[in-house]
Motif scaffolding. Structure first.
Motif, PDB file in Angstrom:
ATOM      1  N   VAL A   1      29.714 -21.535 -20.976  1.00  0.00           N
ATOM      2  CA  VAL A   1      28.930 -20.299 -20.922  1.00  0.00           C
ATOM      3  C   VAL A   1      28.409 -20.123 -19.499  1.00  0.00           C
ATOM      4  N   VAL A   2      28.439 -18.892 -18.998  1.00  0.00           N
ATOM      5  CA  VAL A   2      27.877 -18.600 -17.677  1.00  0.00           C
ATOM      6  C   VAL A   2      26.803 -17.529 -17.838  1.00  0.00           C
ATOM      7  N   VAL A   3      25.630 -17.778 -17.248  1.00  0.00           N
ATOM      8  CA  VAL A   3      24.527 -16.811 -17.297  1.00  0.00           C
ATOM      9  C   VAL A   3      24.177 -16.414 -15.861  1.00  0.00           C
ATOM     10  N   LEU A   4      24.174 -15.120 -15.590  1.00  0.00           N
ATOM     11  CA  LEU A   4      23.851 -14.632 -14.245  1.00  0.00           C
ATOM     12  C   LEU A   4      22.411 -14.131 -14.211  1.00  0.00           C
ATOM     13  N   SER A   5      21.608 -14.709 -13.333  1.00  0.00           N
ATOM     14  CA  SER A   5      20.204 -14.308 -13.175  1.00  0.00           C
ATOM     15  C   SER A   5      19.901 -14.254 -11.686  1.00  0.00           C
ATOM     16  N   ALA A   6      20.684 -13.478 -10.977  1.00  0.00           N
ATOM     17  CA  ALA A   6      20.615 -13.501  -9.514  1.00  0.00           C
ATOM     18  C   ALA A   6      19.835 -12.327  -8.941  1.00  0.00           C
ATOM     19  N   SER A   7      19.213 -11.505  -9.800  1.00  0.00           N
ATOM     20  CA  SER A   7      18.473 -10.280  -9.462  1.00  0.00           C
ATOM     21  C   SER A   7      19.406  -9.076  -9.508  1.00  0.00           C
ATOM     22  N   ALA A   8      18.816  -7.896  -9.629  1.00  0.00           N
ATOM     23  CA  ALA A   8      19.608  -6.693  -9.908  1.00  0.00           C
ATOM     24  C   ALA A   8      20.695  -6.447  -8.861  1.00  0.00           C
ATOM     25  N   ILE A   9      20.380  -6.677  -7.597  1.00  0.00           N
ATOM     26  CA  ILE A   9      21.371  -6.393  -6.557  1.00  0.00           C
ATOM     27  C   ILE A   9      22.426  -7.500  -6.511  1.00  0.00           C
TER      28      ILE A   9
ATOM     29  N   GLY B   1      20.880 -18.634 -10.376  1.00  0.00           N
ATOM     30  CA  GLY B   1      19.602 -18.071  -9.949  1.00  0.00           C
ATOM     31  C   GLY B   1      18.456 -18.697 -10.725  1.00  0.00           C
ATOM     32  N   SER B   2      17.417 -19.147  -9.994  1.00  0.00           N
ATOM     33  CA  SER B   2      16.341 -19.897 -10.646  1.00  0.00           C
ATOM     34  C   SER B   2      15.021 -19.130 -10.632  1.00  0.00           C
ATOM     35  N   GLY B   3      15.098 -17.806 -10.706  1.00  0.00           N
ATOM     36  CA  GLY B   3      13.877 -16.996 -10.675  1.00  0.00           C
ATOM     37  C   GLY B   3      13.276 -16.781 -12.049  1.00  0.00           C
TER      38      GLY B   3
ATOM     39  N   THR C   1      23.231  -9.902  -8.815  1.00  0.00           N
ATOM     40  CA  THR C   1      24.033 -10.060 -10.026  1.00  0.00           C
ATOM     41  C   THR C   1      25.158  -9.023 -10.034  1.00  0.00           C
ATOM     42  N   ALA C   2      24.814  -7.793  -9.674  1.00  0.00           N
ATOM     43  CA  ALA C   2      25.834  -6.741  -9.614  1.00  0.00           C
ATOM     44  C   ALA C   2      26.888  -7.088  -8.564  1.00  0.00           C
ATOM     45  N   ARG C   3      26.433  -7.576  -7.412  1.00  0.00           N
ATOM     46  CA  ARG C   3      27.367  -7.938  -6.343  1.00  0.00           C
ATOM     47  C   ARG C   3      28.332  -9.026  -6.809  1.00  0.00           C
TER      48      ARG C   3
ATOM     49  N   SER D   1      18.437  -6.774 -14.103  1.00  0.00           N
ATOM     50  CA  SER D   1      19.631  -5.928 -14.141  1.00  0.00           C
ATOM     51  C   SER D   1      19.770  -5.266 -15.507  1.00  0.00           C
ATOM     52  N   LEU D   2      19.309  -5.961 -16.553  1.00  0.00           N
ATOM     53  CA  LEU D   2      19.493  -5.471 -17.922  1.00  0.00           C
ATOM     54  C   LEU D   2      18.601  -4.286 -18.258  1.00  0.00           C
ATOM     55  N   HIS D   3      17.491  -4.136 -17.531  1.00  0.00           N
ATOM     56  CA  HIS D   3      16.497  -3.123 -17.894  1.00  0.00           C
ATOM     57  C   HIS D   3      17.120  -1.729 -17.911  1.00  0.00           C
TER      58      HIS D   3
END
Lengths: 191, 552
Positions: free
Chosen positions: B284-292, B12-14, B294-296, B516-518
């Protein structure tokens, strides 16, 4: 789909119509060349009439003249393809109600009769079977929303002919006037 | 040909992923940055109120598209249906390089100190999972500063007495007010309130090699025609690419996080633009795909080691989905207030963010972006005609006389407002889609009415001759572009998904860096906080990496 595909499909359709036409001639029927993409000509008249009540003409043009029907027709073969059935069934249900109440098609009613029918649809008060499960309200709201989108939205989608609603609201057109400000700004920076 | 293994994958590039990719690649890590969309330019879709991001009847301006993407929405009455990205219920976030930061409103808020300590400030709230963040405002402050200077913020916090402490001013001067904002500014001062110019990630003067804003009518929902709006796509991502260490892989749909037979995260599987399934390995993997999303992605990554999805041992992934209700008021004035100096939304007050009598939290209030004619057609006082002669007349008489004041209301996190995986529906790539489930607890209607009431009073003081208000709440999931909370950070692995660095408990080389972290989501637009937190997490990973930590 490439344009080649589309052409060959159109040729196919033309050929089939020609074939069917020769049979049809016997019954004095001829395939109607509708100017619409989805609507039949009679259907388009109903949408014209509804659009004209949703956005009536006054000193400014109304929904019909602004191209609401063209907008809806265009979107029904694009992003709104999923609403085709709703429109087909809605128009037919409205015609049925109109004919049973007034013995005329909806497009032939006077403005008062059209408005009263549409108000009943909006309020979910249509009694006839074909409107069951809130279909009256659903169909009315859909035509209402799409008419607003057409009249007040960007002309490129087939409505708001000649930017008429922007002119009515005294917004200079095209909608975005960024470029002139950008030029001013560049001038300021260079200075 | 198989992809070469890299040091890090960012999905995710947001607002989050763009920043992390830059922090890692400039620190020397080799990075693959995945983006499901492509590069977007203004010319692809000039200002079109029917094809935008928040209002998208004919499709979204920056993706995702209706053809390939689906979600399932569950309504409070238990019914559900498949929803398309162009429908409001989808809760879309742009699918392009830069994601939401291409098309966002670009408001650049720092959350207040209380926003990180909601439970300590207000106590336990029944039927809620409201909690303190595992970090404080002070922990995030240096990274807010980094975000403000690297991406570019125009504002002046010294005019806001409620602004949290800062070490360095915002880099650009604030925007000047247009007519409506001047009226509201003066009215607020007369009322003893504390108005100030809204900080924005938009250039008020040339900055970062990009020109100043040209103050168009449209902004929110569109890419900027002159690149004056700062997003990750025109700031940190170009820096990442220039480092030579970052490959941006566009039109790539990440479908699963890979786990090896020792239970260790090894990379991701994804579909390339031709729908070919591929793998990419990384340390290392970093997920930044937005709250919905990333959870999915976590919930869809099931294996022997993670039978309920990665990070989901205690059923917390996807929980506590938050957004914002938008309490609002409208005022009609006797003369024109519209002066066409866009894009609106320039004056705000933080007088009602906290410590309001009887309510938890609150939110800022400010003037809205200009209302486009097609949205104005739906802007009517209760009971007014929605069509016909009267409706058209209202449109004509009031289009330039109407002012709207609104603001995001701090959401109370609920365990049962959540994202899970729909058992039946799949998207174009065959990946099971996200299902959105509403909370059984209502939004704080009383609090929203309180804030809407303040908005109405403000408009009256500004001279409105007719006003009305709305609490702006919804029983269905309305997280929209402010979606947050689904992979909560925390110190206790039993009641959170990640540690305070965004690292998934039990998966030491898998991180999350987005909203997602908030833990809670403030009474503000969340973009700058997502960026700041991503600078913090990206910086942490990079510094650990360069100390030799391989997160094993």
């Amino acid at each position: 789909m490439s344009s080649g595909d589309r052409l060959s499909r159109r040729n196919f359709v033309v050929l089939s119509i020609l074939g069917a036409g020769s049979i049809c001639l016997l019954y004095r029927c001829r395939p109607q060349a509708s100017k619409w993409r989805f609507f039949t000509d009679p259907e388009a008249l109903v949408i014209d009439a509804m659009a004209e009540q949703i956005i009536p003409s006054d000193e400014w043009p109304g929904g019909k003249e602004s191209g609401v029907t063209n907008f809806i027709d265009k979107q029904l073969t694009g992003p709104y393809v999923r609403f085709q059935t709703t429109y087909r069934n809605g128009i037919s249900a409205l015609q049925e109600s109109s004919k049973s109440l007034y013995r005329k098609g909806f497009e032939q009613l006077d403005a008062g009769q059209q408005i009263s029918l549409m108000e009943n649809m909006e309020a979910g008060k249509m009694k006839e079977l074909q409107w069951k499960d809130g279909f009256d309200r659903q169909f009315f709201n859909m035509v209402r929303d799409h008419s607003m989108q057409s009249y007040y939205g960007n002309p490129r989608h087939g409505g708001n002919k000649n930017n008429m609603s922007y002119k009515m609201l005294q917004l200079d057109t095209p909608l975005i006037t960024g470029q002139n400000r950008y030029n001013n700004l560049l001038w300021q920076i260079r200075r | 040909m198989a992809n070469q293994k890299v040091n890090a994958i960012v999905v995710g590039s947001g607002a989050g992923g763009g920043v992390v990719a830059k922090e890692l690649s400039t620190a020397g890590l080799s990075v693959v940055l995945f983006e499901r969309g492509g590069w977007i330019s203004y010319d692809d879709h000039p200002d079109d109120e029917l094809i935008s991001q928040p209002i998208a009847p004919l499709g979204t301006s920056c993706g995702p598209d209706d053809k390939r993407h689906r979600r399932v929405m569950v309504y409070p009455d238990g019914s559900s249906r498949v929803v398309l990205p162009s429908e409001p219920d989808y809760n879309n976030i742009a699918a392009c390089v830069g994601s939401g930061t291409v098309s966002y409103a670009a408001l650049a808020w720092r959350y207040m100190q209380e926003d990180f300590k909601m439970k300590s400030t207000y106590g336990h709230v029944p039927n809620s999972t409201m909690e303190d963040w595992p970090i404080t405002y002070g922990d995030l402050e240096p990274f807010y500063e980094k975000a403000e200077w690297e991406i570019g913020v125009a504002g002046d916090d010294t005019q806001n007495p409620f602004a949290p402490p800062r070490k360095k001013p915002q880099p650009m001067p604030p925007f000047s007010h247009n007519k409506e904002a001047r009226m509201l500014d003066e009215a607020a001062r007369r009322m003893g309130l504390h108005p100030f110019p809204i900080p924005v990630l938009r250039n008020s003067v040339p900055y970062g090699g990009r020109p100043a804003c040209i103050r168009m009518r449209n902004c929110n929902g569109y890419p900027c025609p002159v690149n004056a709006k700062g997003g990750t796509q025109n700031t940190v991502i170009p820096v990442a690419l220039a480092s030579g260490n970052c490959e941006l892989r566009t039109h790539s749909i990440v479908s699963e996080v890979l786990v090896n037979d020792q239970g260790k995260i090894t990379g991701v599987t994804y579909f390339d633009k031709d729908k070919r399934k591929k793998t990419q390995y990384a340390d290392v993997v970093v997920l930044s795909a937005s709250a919905i999303e990333t959870a999915r992605l976590l919930l869809n990554s099931r294996s022997r080691f993670f039978p309920r999805g990665i990070g989901n041992e205690n059923d917390w992934v996807g929980r506590n989905l938050q957004g914002h209700a938008y309490p609002k008021a409208f005022g009609i004035f006797s003369e024109d207030v519209y002066d066409d100096l866009g894009p609106g939304s320039s004056v705000a007050i933080c007088d009602f963010n906290h410590h309001n009598p009887g309510i938890i939290g609150g939110g800022y209030l400010g003037n809205s972006f200009f209302i486009r004619p097609v949205s104005f057609a739906d802007t009517r006082p209760p009971g007014a005609k929605r069509w016909g002669r009267e409706h058209k007349e209202f449109q004509r008489l009031n289009y330039k006389k109407l002012l709207k004041v609104h603001g995001p209301y701090q959401d109370i996190p609920r365990f049962d407002q959540r994202v899970d995986i729909d058992p039946a529906v799949r998207d174009f790539w065959g990946i099971p889609v996200a299902r959105l489930l509403p909370s059984q607890n209502e939004t704080d209607l009383e609090g929203c009415n309180f804030i809407a009431g303040k908005a109405e009073l403000w408009l009256k003081e500004a001279g409105a001759v007719f006003t009305w208000k709305s609490p702006g709440t919804s029983r269905a999931v309305g997280a929209q572009s402010h979606q947050a909370g689904t992979c909560r950070m925390g110190n206790d692995p039993k009641t959170s998904v990640t540690d305070k660095y965004g690292r998934i408990h039990n998966a030491p080389n898998l991180f999350v860096a987005d909203a997602s972290l908030h833990v809670t989501n403030g009474g503000f637009n969340p973009a700058l906080t997502i960026m700041a937190n991503a600078f913090r997490i990206g910086g942490y990973i990079a510094s650990e990496w360069n100390k030799g930590n391989r997160f094993k």
